[in-house]
Design a protein around this motif. Structure first.
Motif, PDB file in Angstrom:
ATOM      1  N   SER A  57      69.584   1.860  23.927  1.00  0.00           N
ATOM      2  CA  SER A  57      70.191   2.825  23.013  1.00  0.00           C
ATOM      3  C   SER A  57      70.806   2.187  21.787  1.00  0.00           C
ATOM      4  O   SER A  57      71.313   2.884  20.912  1.00  0.00           O
ATOM      5  N   SER A  58      70.791   0.857  21.711  1.00  0.00           N
ATOM      6  CA  SER A  58      71.460   0.185  20.601  1.00  0.00           C
ATOM      7  C   SER A  58      70.862  -1.189  20.397  1.00  0.00           C
ATOM      8  O   SER A  58      70.313  -1.793  21.322  1.00  0.00           O
ATOM      9  N   HIS A  59      70.965  -1.696  19.173  1.00  0.00           N
ATOM     10  CA  HIS A  59      70.578  -3.083  18.911  1.00  0.00           C
ATOM     11  C   HIS A  59      71.814  -3.946  18.645  1.00  0.00           C
ATOM     12  O   HIS A  59      71.701  -5.070  18.164  1.00  0.00           O
ATOM     13  N   ASP A  60      72.980  -3.414  19.010  1.00  0.00           N
ATOM     14  CA  ASP A  60      74.222  -4.160  18.857  1.00  0.00           C
ATOM     15  C   ASP A  60      74.173  -5.431  19.728  1.00  0.00           C
ATOM     16  O   ASP A  60      73.837  -5.356  20.916  1.00  0.00           O
ATOM     17  N   PRO A  61      74.500  -6.606  19.171  1.00  0.00           N
ATOM     18  CA  PRO A  61      74.405  -7.866  19.935  1.00  0.00           C
ATOM     19  C   PRO A  61      75.234  -7.856  21.219  1.00  0.00           C
ATOM     20  O   PRO A  61      74.817  -8.419  22.233  1.00  0.00           O
ATOM     21  N   LEU A  62      76.425  -7.230  21.181  1.00  0.00           N
ATOM     22  CA  LEU A  62      77.260  -7.208  22.382  1.00  0.00           C
ATOM     23  C   LEU A  62      76.610  -6.372  23.479  1.00  0.00           C
ATOM     24  O   LEU A  62      76.653  -6.727  24.661  1.00  0.00           O
ATOM     25  N   TYR A  63      75.975  -5.276  23.090  1.00  0.00           N
ATOM     26  CA  TYR A  63      75.272  -4.428  24.057  1.00  0.00           C
ATOM     27  C   TYR A  63      74.087  -5.186  24.654  1.00  0.00           C
ATOM     28  O   TYR A  63      73.876  -5.178  25.878  1.00  0.00           O
ATOM     29  N   LEU A  64      73.330  -5.872  23.808  1.00  0.00           N
ATOM     30  CA  LEU A  64      72.169  -6.620  24.306  1.00  0.00           C
ATOM     31  C   LEU A  64      72.608  -7.763  25.217  1.00  0.00           C
ATOM     32  O   LEU A  64      71.938  -8.060  26.219  1.00  0.00           O
ATOM     33  N   GLN A  65      73.733  -8.416  24.883  1.00  0.00           N
ATOM     34  CA  GLN A  65      74.247  -9.487  25.742  1.00  0.00           C
ATOM     35  C   GLN A  65      74.664  -8.940  27.100  1.00  0.00           C
ATOM     36  O   GLN A  65      74.404  -9.546  28.140  1.00  0.00           O
ATOM     37  N   GLN A  66      75.309  -7.765  27.104  1.00  0.00           N
ATOM     38  CA  GLN A  66      75.731  -7.135  28.352  1.00  0.00           C
ATOM     39  C   GLN A  66      74.515  -6.790  29.215  1.00  0.00           C
ATOM     40  O   GLN A  66      74.507  -7.008  30.431  1.00  0.00           O
ATOM     41  N   LEU A  67      73.476  -6.275  28.571  1.00  0.00           N
ATOM     42  CA  LEU A  67      72.255  -5.928  29.294  1.00  0.00           C
ATOM     43  C   LEU A  67      71.556  -7.186  29.813  1.00  0.00           C
ATOM     44  O   LEU A  67      71.046  -7.209  30.941  1.00  0.00           O
ATOM     45  N   LYS A  68      71.568  -8.245  29.016  1.00  0.00           N
ATOM     46  CA  LYS A  68      70.949  -9.495  29.438  1.00  0.00           C
ATOM     47  C   LYS A  68      71.634 -10.047  30.683  1.00  0.00           C
ATOM     48  O   LYS A  68      70.962 -10.526  31.605  1.00  0.00           O
ATOM     49  N   GLN A  69      72.961  -9.977  30.719  1.00  0.00           N
ATOM     50  CA  GLN A  69      73.682 -10.464  31.891  1.00  0.00           C
ATOM     51  C   GLN A  69      73.319  -9.672  33.140  1.00  0.00           C
ATOM     52  O   GLN A  69      73.198 -10.221  34.233  1.00  0.00           O
ATOM     53  N   LEU A  70      73.140  -8.353  32.978  1.00  0.00           N
ATOM     54  CA  LEU A  70      72.728  -7.514  34.105  1.00  0.00           C
ATOM     55  C   LEU A  70      71.357  -7.952  34.617  1.00  0.00           C
ATOM     56  O   LEU A  70      71.140  -8.058  35.827  1.00  0.00           O
ATOM     57  N   ILE A  71      70.435  -8.246  33.705  1.00  0.00           N
ATOM     58  CA  ILE A  71      69.084  -8.639  34.089  1.00  0.00           C
ATOM     59  C   ILE A  71      69.084 -10.014  34.747  1.00  0.00           C
ATOM     60  O   ILE A  71      68.441 -10.227  35.785  1.00  0.00           O
ATOM     61  N   VAL A  72      69.828 -10.960  34.149  1.00  0.00           N
ATOM     62  CA  VAL A  72      69.849 -12.337  34.656  1.00  0.00           C
ATOM     63  C   VAL A  72      70.330 -12.392  36.089  1.00  0.00           C
ATOM     64  O   VAL A  72      69.792 -13.123  36.926  1.00  0.00           O
ATOM     65  N   HIS A  73      71.363 -11.615  36.405  1.00  0.00           N
ATOM     66  CA  HIS A  73      71.987 -11.710  37.715  1.00  0.00           C
ATOM     67  C   HIS A  73      71.347 -10.790  38.753  1.00  0.00           C
ATOM     68  O   HIS A  73      71.885 -10.620  39.846  1.00  0.00           O
ATOM     69  N   SER A  74      70.225 -10.191  38.404  1.00  0.00           N
ATOM     70  CA  SER A  74      69.495  -9.391  39.385  1.00  0.00           C
ATOM     71  C   SER A  74      68.197 -10.096  39.732  1.00  0.00           C
ATOM     72  O   SER A  74      67.775 -11.019  39.044  1.00  0.00           O
ATOM     73  N   LYS A  75      67.563  -9.650  40.822  1.00  0.00           N
ATOM     74  CA  LYS A  75      66.238 -10.159  41.186  1.00  0.00           C
ATOM     75  C   LYS A  75      65.210  -9.057  40.991  1.00  0.00           C
ATOM     76  O   LYS A  75      64.233  -8.947  41.713  1.00  0.00           O
ATOM     77  N   MET A  76      65.463  -8.243  39.970  1.00  0.00           N
ATOM     78  CA  MET A  76      64.639  -7.062  39.743  1.00  0.00           C
ATOM     79  C   MET A  76      63.669  -7.288  38.596  1.00  0.00           C
ATOM     80  O   MET A  76      63.840  -8.174  37.779  1.00  0.00           O
ATOM     81  N   GLU A  77      62.645  -6.433  38.539  1.00  0.00           N
ATOM     82  CA  GLU A  77      61.798  -6.329  37.350  1.00  0.00           C
ATOM     83  C   GLU A  77      62.278  -5.114  36.561  1.00  0.00           C
ATOM     84  O   GLU A  77      62.581  -4.064  37.139  1.00  0.00           O
ATOM     85  N   TRP A  78      62.342  -5.262  35.237  1.00  0.00           N
ATOM     86  CA  TRP A  78      62.934  -4.217  34.391  1.00  0.00           C
ATOM     87  C   TRP A  78      61.910  -3.634  33.429  1.00  0.00           C
ATOM     88  O   TRP A  78      61.048  -4.340  32.904  1.00  0.00           O
ATOM     89  N   ILE A  79      62.043  -2.321  33.207  1.00  0.00           N
ATOM     90  CA  ILE A  79      61.197  -1.601  32.254  1.00  0.00           C
ATOM     91  C   ILE A  79      62.112  -0.928  31.239  1.00  0.00           C
ATOM     92  O   ILE A  79      63.085  -0.253  31.607  1.00  0.00           O
ATOM     93  N   ALA A  80      61.824  -1.143  29.957  1.00  0.00           N
ATOM     94  CA  ALA A  80      62.657  -0.591  28.879  1.00  0.00           C
ATOM     95  C   ALA A  80      62.080   0.733  28.392  1.00  0.00           C
ATOM     96  O   ALA A  80      60.863   0.937  28.371  1.00  0.00           O
ATOM     97  N   VAL A  81      62.982   1.633  28.019  1.00  0.00           N
ATOM     98  CA  VAL A  81      62.602   2.915  27.419  1.00  0.00           C
ATOM     99  C   VAL A  81      63.189   2.942  26.005  1.00  0.00           C
ATOM    100  O   VAL A  81      64.405   2.768  25.825  1.00  0.00           O
ATOM    101  N   VAL A  82      62.341   3.133  25.008  1.00  0.00           N
ATOM    102  CA  VAL A  82      62.808   3.106  23.618  1.00  0.00           C
ATOM    103  C   VAL A  82      62.146   4.219  22.816  1.00  0.00           C
ATOM    104  O   VAL A  82      61.085   4.730  23.184  1.00  0.00           O
ATOM    105  N   VAL A  83      62.791   4.570  21.710  1.00  0.00           N
ATOM    106  CA  VAL A  83      62.139   5.437  20.727  1.00  0.00           C
ATOM    107  C   VAL A  83      61.307   4.527  19.831  1.00  0.00           C
ATOM    108  O   VAL A  83      61.670   3.362  19.611  1.00  0.00           O
ATOM    109  N   PRO A  84      60.174   4.998  19.313  1.00  0.00           N
ATOM    110  CA  PRO A  84      59.256   4.120  18.564  1.00  0.00           C
ATOM    111  C   PRO A  84      59.916   3.363  17.413  1.00  0.00           C
ATOM    112  O   PRO A  84      59.583   2.198  17.161  1.00  0.00           O
TER     113      PRO A  84
END
Length: 451
Positions: A57-84
């Motif tokens: 929902s945002s390209h704000d660096p703090l938001y992307l960093q928060q999302l990156k930390q969520l991904i790093v600390h999981s053992k999941m595969e992630w799929i992104a949903v974006v508007v074009p």
């Protein structure tokens, strides 16, 4: 058919920062057997999910960093949903290509979403089944080699006791990790753990650093100072590189071990101190004693219980497990998704002699995470291409054959998890030969064979 449906209904899906179009899709996903867990990014925990669906929902660096930390600390595969439109932003395009298994632009193509989620689920299960050989092991002591197993058992046996422990081994083999584990699993775990590197303190400061001093004891002593030994009161004192302690201080340390009291510099009364003593060294203390560089009576005071850490070259079967662990550990630091290792990288790591032991392995994987340009870490990213050539002249033919066999087994197991028949067929060996090879390489516990 009913069994297949029941299995599909066990597929958990984490949906983060859902939007209205995502909400409209969820009933269809539930009907296909997905168990939905919805959350905001502020409260998201991966739990038992294998796949995550997140709306960017945002390209704000703090938001992307928060999302990156969520991904790093999981053992999941992630799929992104974006508007074009968001894909036109370079930071979003780069972020998606680095951290996501797949992406979808709104509005949803339901069939494509279901296919992508299924592929992501299969990949997550495959990777999680082969990531570690033993999921129950303390991450400090990963490995299925006899040396790693024996070390864990020895720590569990010694931790609840009080006698001093001398930890011996080459540099980089994890002597301080052993000390911290002994403290963490002991009745003193809630009290301080104080580590002192006996070779890193200037000679003229050692007395004051270890035993403390009173105000006015010498020029510049403007107030009382509690020494490192006293600061460990009630806990554990770890004397690292004890072989580098000067002889004059060895006598003071011996007196403390005998009396359990210290004398601060300039003090008039001894101070009782209750600590457990752990010491470590890479020096051959027997040789140091024969040269008159280490007190024999101090040696016997310290060496009541003994732990020896094995060099990495003697526990080759643990290299791949440790390398995968370090790749995940340093992913966040490198700002990248954990890379997999190529077959060539595994082969080179198995052939290399590792003079710096586990510490060197961690540093080379750390380098590889930064230097890798593709989806895999290659030998040159680890800086091992030339090093391996110069370090492996002493490898025997048998050692090289063993390394190649191990890599072939791991690749076959990764390609056909839980199906030993297909593993055997892919290697062109019989089932009895396969099991013999798994036992030989201490891998039989890594995969619970289900045919």
């Amino acid at each position: 058919m009913s069994t297949k449906v029941e299995q599909e209904k066990t597929r958990p899906l984490l949906v983060v920062d859902s939007c209205q179009k995502c909400e409209d899709l969820l009933p269809a996903l539930k009907a296909c057997g997905w168990r939905i867990q919805a959350s905001s990014i502020d409260n998201a925990t991966h739990g038992q999910a294998d796949v995550g669906l997140v709306r960017l929902s945002s390209h704000d660096p703090l938001y992307l960093q928060q999302l990156k930390q969520l991904i790093v600390h999981s053992k999941m595969e992630w799929i992104a949903v974006v508007v074009p439109e968001m894909l036109l932003k370079p930071e979003i395009a780069n972020f998606i290509s680095e951290w996501f298994f797949d992406f979808h632009t709104l509005p949803f193509d339901r069939n494509r979403v279901e296919i992508a989620l299924g592929r992501a689920f299969g990949m997550a299960r495959l990777r999680n089944q082969t990531h570690y050989t033993d999921h129950t092991v303390d991450l400090d002591f990963l490995g299925s080699s006899p040396q790693a197993v024996n070390l864990r058992q020895l720590i569990d046996k010694m931790a609840p006791t009080e006698p001093p422990v001398l930890i011996r081994g080459e540099s980089g083999t994890g002597k301080e990790l052993v000390a911290r584990a002994l403290h963490k699993k002991s009745p003193r775990a809630k009290a301080p753990f104080v580590a002192i590197n006996c070779g890193a303190i200037p000679v003229h400061l050692i007395q004051s650093e270890l035993f403390g001093h009173e105000k006015g004891a010498f020029t510049g002593a403007h107030q009382r100072k509690i020494g490192r030994i006293e600061s460990a009161q009630g806990g554990t004192l770890f004397l690292d590189e004890i072989g580098d302690l000067p002889l004059e201080l060895q006598a003071n340390l011996l007196r403390f071990l005998q009396e359990r009291k210290i004398d601060r510099v300039g003090g008039s009364e001894p101070v009782p101190v209750d600590v457990r003593i752990l010491a470590a060294t890479h020096v051959d203390l027997d040789e140091a004693i024969s040269r008159g560089q280490f007190r024999e009576d101090l040696y016997y005071r310290l060496n009541v219980l003994e732990v020896r850490t094995a060099p990495l070259r003697e526990r080759k079967s643990d290299i791949i497990t440790l390398a995968k662990h370090f790749a995940r550990l340093y992913a966040s630091e490198a700002g990248r998704k954990p890379r997999r290792f190529s077959a060539e990288a595994f082969a080179v790591m198995n052939r290399y002699r590792w003079p710096g032991n586990v510490r060197e392995l961690a540093n080379r994987v750390r380098r590889g995470m930064v230097m890798a340009e593709g989806r895999q870490i290659e030998p040159q990213n680890l800086g091992l291409t030339m090093a391996a050539e110069t370090a492996n002249t002493s490898l025997t033919l048998r050692e090289q054959i063993m390394a190649i066999e191990k890599i072939a087994l791991e690749q076959a197991l990764a390609g056909h998890p839980h199906n030993m028949k297909q593993v055997a067929e892919s290697l062109d060996v019989s089932r009895p030969t396969l099991y013999r090879l798994l036992h030989k390489h201490q891998m039989i516990g890594a995969d619970a064979a289900v045919d």
